[in-house]
Design a protein around this motif. Structure first.
Motif, PDB file in Angstrom:
ATOM      1  N   GLY A   1      98.201  28.303 131.569  1.00  0.00           N
ATOM      2  CA  GLY A   1      98.885  27.014 131.547  1.00  0.00           C
ATOM      3  C   GLY A   1      98.440  26.094 130.433  1.00  0.00           C
ATOM      4  O   GLY A   1      98.702  24.886 130.477  1.00  0.00           O
ATOM      5  N   ALA A   2      97.775  26.655 129.407  1.00  0.00           N
ATOM      6  CA  ALA A   2      97.344  25.831 128.281  1.00  0.00           C
ATOM      7  C   ALA A   2      98.557  25.258 127.560  1.00  0.00           C
ATOM      8  O   ALA A   2      99.601  25.889 127.468  1.00  0.00           O
ATOM      9  CB  ALA A   2      96.510  26.657 127.307  1.00  0.00           C
ATOM     10  N   ASP A   3      98.399  24.052 127.052  1.00  0.00           N
ATOM     11  CA  ASP A   3      99.472  23.411 126.301  1.00  0.00           C
ATOM     12  C   ASP A   3      99.356  23.681 124.806  1.00  0.00           C
ATOM     13  O   ASP A   3     100.335  23.571 124.080  1.00  0.00           O
ATOM     14  CB  ASP A   3      99.456  21.897 126.559  1.00  0.00           C
ATOM     15  CG  ASP A   3      99.849  21.583 127.992  1.00  0.00           C
ATOM     16  OD1 ASP A   3     101.035  21.347 128.235  1.00  0.00           O
ATOM     17  OD2 ASP A   3      98.964  21.608 128.858  1.00  0.00           O
ATOM     18  N   ASP A   4      98.153  24.050 124.360  1.00  0.00           N
ATOM     19  CA  ASP A   4      97.967  24.424 122.964  1.00  0.00           C
ATOM     20  C   ASP A   4      96.618  25.130 122.841  1.00  0.00           C
ATOM     21  O   ASP A   4      95.827  25.179 123.794  1.00  0.00           O
ATOM     22  CB  ASP A   4      98.015  23.198 122.048  1.00  0.00           C
ATOM     23  CG  ASP A   4      98.507  23.546 120.643  1.00  0.00           C
ATOM     24  OD1 ASP A   4      98.473  24.735 120.281  1.00  0.00           O
ATOM     25  OD2 ASP A   4      98.931  22.628 119.930  1.00  0.00           O
ATOM     26  N   TYR A   5      96.353  25.656 121.650  1.00  0.00           N
ATOM     27  CA  TYR A   5      95.193  26.514 121.436  1.00  0.00           C
ATOM     28  C   TYR A   5      94.748  26.325 119.990  1.00  0.00           C
ATOM     29  O   TYR A   5      95.530  26.531 119.071  1.00  0.00           O
ATOM     30  CB  TYR A   5      95.635  27.965 121.667  1.00  0.00           C
ATOM     31  CG  TYR A   5      94.550  28.937 121.998  1.00  0.00           C
ATOM     32  CD1 TYR A   5      93.739  29.468 120.995  1.00  0.00           C
ATOM     33  CD2 TYR A   5      94.331  29.357 123.302  1.00  0.00           C
ATOM     34  CE1 TYR A   5      92.744  30.376 121.291  1.00  0.00           C
ATOM     35  CE2 TYR A   5      93.345  30.270 123.614  1.00  0.00           C
ATOM     36  CZ  TYR A   5      92.558  30.780 122.600  1.00  0.00           C
ATOM     37  OH  TYR A   5      91.567  31.681 122.903  1.00  0.00           O
ATOM     38  N   ILE A   6      93.511  25.904 119.784  1.00  0.00           N
ATOM     39  CA  ILE A   6      92.994  25.663 118.440  1.00  0.00           C
ATOM     40  C   ILE A   6      91.774  26.540 118.202  1.00  0.00           C
ATOM     41  O   ILE A   6      90.848  26.561 119.016  1.00  0.00           O
ATOM     42  CB  ILE A   6      92.600  24.184 118.246  1.00  0.00           C
ATOM     43  CG1 ILE A   6      93.792  23.267 118.534  1.00  0.00           C
ATOM     44  CG2 ILE A   6      92.082  23.952 116.830  1.00  0.00           C
ATOM     45  CD1 ILE A   6      93.428  21.789 118.530  1.00  0.00           C
ATOM     46  N   SER A   7      91.772  27.278 117.098  1.00  0.00           N
ATOM     47  CA  SER A   7      90.649  28.162 116.780  1.00  0.00           C
ATOM     48  C   SER A   7      89.685  27.496 115.802  1.00  0.00           C
ATOM     49  O   SER A   7      90.107  26.848 114.848  1.00  0.00           O
ATOM     50  CB  SER A   7      91.171  29.467 116.166  1.00  0.00           C
ATOM     51  OG  SER A   7      91.976  30.161 117.087  1.00  0.00           O
ATOM     52  N   LYS A   8      88.393  27.650 116.065  1.00  0.00           N
ATOM     53  CA  LYS A   8      87.365  27.176 115.135  1.00  0.00           C
ATOM     54  C   LYS A   8      87.266  28.158 113.968  1.00  0.00           C
ATOM     55  O   LYS A   8      87.419  29.360 114.167  1.00  0.00           O
ATOM     56  CB  LYS A   8      86.005  27.098 115.825  1.00  0.00           C
ATOM     57  CG  LYS A   8      85.939  26.177 117.033  1.00  0.00           C
ATOM     58  CD  LYS A   8      84.554  26.286 117.679  1.00  0.00           C
ATOM     59  CE  LYS A   8      84.473  25.485 118.960  1.00  0.00           C
ATOM     60  NZ  LYS A   8      83.178  25.670 119.633  1.00  0.00           N
ATOM     61  N   PRO A   9      86.970  27.699 112.762  1.00  0.00           N
ATOM     62  CA  PRO A   9      86.865  26.282 112.374  1.00  0.00           C
ATOM     63  C   PRO A   9      88.247  25.671 112.223  1.00  0.00           C
ATOM     64  O   PRO A   9      89.198  26.357 111.869  1.00  0.00           O
ATOM     65  CB  PRO A   9      86.139  26.350 111.033  1.00  0.00           C
ATOM     66  CG  PRO A   9      86.555  27.673 110.466  1.00  0.00           C
ATOM     67  CD  PRO A   9      86.688  28.605 111.644  1.00  0.00           C
ATOM     68  N   PHE A  10      88.347  24.392 112.493  1.00  0.00           N
ATOM     69  CA  PHE A  10      89.639  23.709 112.395  1.00  0.00           C
ATOM     70  C   PHE A  10      89.460  22.411 111.618  1.00  0.00           C
ATOM     71  O   PHE A  10      88.352  21.904 111.469  1.00  0.00           O
ATOM     72  CB  PHE A  10      90.205  23.406 113.782  1.00  0.00           C
ATOM     73  CG  PHE A  10      89.205  22.764 114.704  1.00  0.00           C
ATOM     74  CD1 PHE A  10      88.825  21.435 114.549  1.00  0.00           C
ATOM     75  CD2 PHE A  10      88.624  23.493 115.732  1.00  0.00           C
ATOM     76  CE1 PHE A  10      87.908  20.843 115.396  1.00  0.00           C
ATOM     77  CE2 PHE A  10      87.693  22.903 116.587  1.00  0.00           C
ATOM     78  CZ  PHE A  10      87.333  21.578 116.411  1.00  0.00           C
ATOM     79  N   SER A  11      90.555  21.896 111.124  1.00  0.00           N
ATOM     80  CA  SER A  11      90.494  20.603 110.451  1.00  0.00           C
ATOM     81  C   SER A  11      90.722  19.516 111.495  1.00  0.00           C
ATOM     82  O   SER A  11      91.475  19.710 112.452  1.00  0.00           O
ATOM     83  CB  SER A  11      91.559  20.503 109.360  1.00  0.00           C
ATOM     84  OG  SER A  11      92.845  20.342 109.925  1.00  0.00           O
ATOM     85  N   LEU A  12      90.059  18.384 111.314  1.00  0.00           N
ATOM     86  CA  LEU A  12      90.217  17.279 112.258  1.00  0.00           C
ATOM     87  C   LEU A  12      91.649  16.759 112.244  1.00  0.00           C
ATOM     88  O   LEU A  12      92.180  16.334 113.276  1.00  0.00           O
ATOM     89  CB  LEU A  12      89.228  16.162 111.937  1.00  0.00           C
ATOM     90  CG  LEU A  12      87.767  16.507 112.261  1.00  0.00           C
ATOM     91  CD1 LEU A  12      86.821  15.513 111.621  1.00  0.00           C
ATOM     92  CD2 LEU A  12      87.563  16.564 113.776  1.00  0.00           C
ATOM     93  N   ARG A  13      92.281  16.820 111.091  1.00  0.00           N
ATOM     94  CA  ARG A  13      93.674  16.378 111.006  1.00  0.00           C
ATOM     95  C   ARG A  13      94.558  17.256 111.898  1.00  0.00           C
ATOM     96  O   ARG A  13      95.448  16.762 112.578  1.00  0.00           O
ATOM     97  CB  ARG A  13      94.156  16.445 109.559  1.00  0.00           C
ATOM     98  CG  ARG A  13      95.617  16.045 109.402  1.00  0.00           C
ATOM     99  CD  ARG A  13      96.065  16.125 107.957  1.00  0.00           C
ATOM    100  NE  ARG A  13      95.427  15.110 107.131  1.00  0.00           N
ATOM    101  CZ  ARG A  13      95.695  14.936 105.846  1.00  0.00           C
ATOM    102  NH1 ARG A  13      96.561  15.737 105.236  1.00  0.00           N
ATOM    103  NH2 ARG A  13      95.090  13.984 105.167  1.00  0.00           N
TER     104      ARG A  13
END
Length: 228
Positions: free
Chosen positions: A98-110
């Motif tokens: 049920g995740a709404d999004d998924y961000i992988s490290k490393p990521f930009s703060l923007r």
């Protein structure tokens, strides 16, 4: 200054502080926790969004998400997973939870800020009133009374149609496979065909008029209620 509250849960203290600082610069109210155990001691119902690290200690981000989605008080809180793991299976696991999004490290703060804004904008379109009433624009579901109204006029739904609509609206934006819907709406009833889902969805779309278009088909995946 907006009133959105965000909880960042990550075992990297430096990362928590960086995210907290940058999100607060955007006007959000931000708290942090360095473990799922610490986060679960908080009143999570006060948050509009969780940024949740997958790889933590005894309770992983995935495990914490399962716990939240199993609780009626926290089931609707949007979740963005943050992780160093970026394999397809991990992404699928996150979305299935049920995740709404998924961000992988490393990521930009923007990128993080853009994704946070997108999720909050999408989920804010769905107005929920004390979990007893689900509402999207003129479509209102009174959960205790098992009643659905459109622009104040009650419409007649079967029990299954009501439960399908409630499931989709309560989890707007999340795609449910036919198997998901069968397990949640039909439970352990036997001899229920996939085609039964399609028939009920077709009837439901007709009954809710202009809102029928919000129940969209994701070919190969299932159905979801999409807010405009």
């Amino acid at each position: 200054m907006n009133e959105y509250r965000i909880l960042v849960v990550d075992d990297e203290d430096d990362l928590c502080e960086i995210l907290k600082f940058n999100l607060e610069m955007e006007g959000y109210k931000v708290d942090t926790a360095n473990s799922a155990e610490e986060a679960l001691k908080l009143d999570l119902t006060q948050y509009n969004l969780l940024l949740l690290d997958v790889m933590m200690g005894e309770i992983s981000g995935f495990k914490m998400a399962r716990m939240l989605k199993a609780n009626k008080d926290t089931v609707n809180i949007p979740i963005i997973f943050i992780t160093a793991k970026d394999t397809e299976n991990d992404t699928i696991t996150g979305f299935n939870l049920g995740a709404d999004d998924y961000i992988s490290k490393p990521f930009s703060l923007r990128e993080v800020i853009m994704r946070v804004k997108a999720v909050l904008r999408r989920t804010a379109n769905l107005q929920r009133k004390e979990s007893e009433e689900l509402q999207y624009k003129g479509l209102v579901i009174n959960v205790p009374q098992k009643k659905v109204t459109i622009e104040g006029e009650e419409i007649s739904l079967t029990k299954k149609e009501f439960e399908i609509l409630s499931l989709l609206l309560q989890n707007a934006g999340r795609v449910f496979s036919r198997e998901d819907i069968l397990s949640k709406v039909w439970n352990d009833e036997v001899y229920v065909l996939d085609r039964t889902i399609d028939v009920n969805i077709t009837r439901l779309r007709k009954k809710i008029g202009e809102y029928g278009k919000n129940i969209v088909t994701r070919l190969g995946y299932g159905y979801c209620f999409e807010c405009e």
